[in-house]
Write an enzyme that holds these catalytic residues in place. Sequence first.
Site: not given
Length: 250
Positions: A93, A127, A194
């Site tokens: 990330c 996002r 993640h």
Amino acid sequence: MRIVVGHLYPDYLNIYADRGNIAVLSRRAAWRGHELEVRSVSVGDALEPGEHDLLYIGGGQDREQALVAQDLLAKAGGVRETVAAGAALLAVCGGYQLLGRSYRDLHGADLPGIGVFPFDTVAGDTRMIGDVLLECELEPGVHRTLAGFENHAGRTHLDADAEPLGRVVAGFGNDGESGREGCRVGRALGTYLHGPLLPRNPWLADWLLTQALAHRHGGVPELEPLADELEAEAHAVSARRAATRGGGRR
Ligand code: GLN
């Protein structure tokens, strides 16, 4: 046998339980009789090429990325030499973005990257959040799936000839459009996944340990298989969630 891990900026880039990835590497090494020695490499610390068999850098938001970006530039030579000498690397990330060439945040501010991976990242105004499923082929003819979770504003645009980590089966991936996720340069892998990533994808933890052992001791080490029943269940739950996610790319 000993495996030396350099954990870059554990005190800044740790937003998505990235320590869980290190814990998995450590246990899976120990179960096979190997010892993982994890050394923190943070702001102001020297990164000596040749010292580490595996480098790990985790996730963080723009603020933390900005706090480490200049220091990482000073370590660029060390990271590149370590990778060029055959050490393994996993970048997640925010750390993944900084290992590309550049990251432009939502306000148009540019953060320099260190160019281990051939891509640029630009933040978008939405996002990309949710469960992800990828199909990977790290060894020719060996197809595996990776399940994880993504949460990023950055759109990462790989060079046309760059190798992604995997093909997006469900989720957004690097940019929400190309169907590509993550990036691979030899034994160096970067990804948005993640959650943390390795507990539900033990095959990837073993792949990284194998590369790290090969770097330190040479040859192609064989890791004894583990039962992995809980891990397989975690992978299945996560993969199912990704396949049924609302919105985003399917
Ligand atoms: N700057 C990143 C973003 O695209 C942060 C990613 C992360 O580590 N959550 O949002």
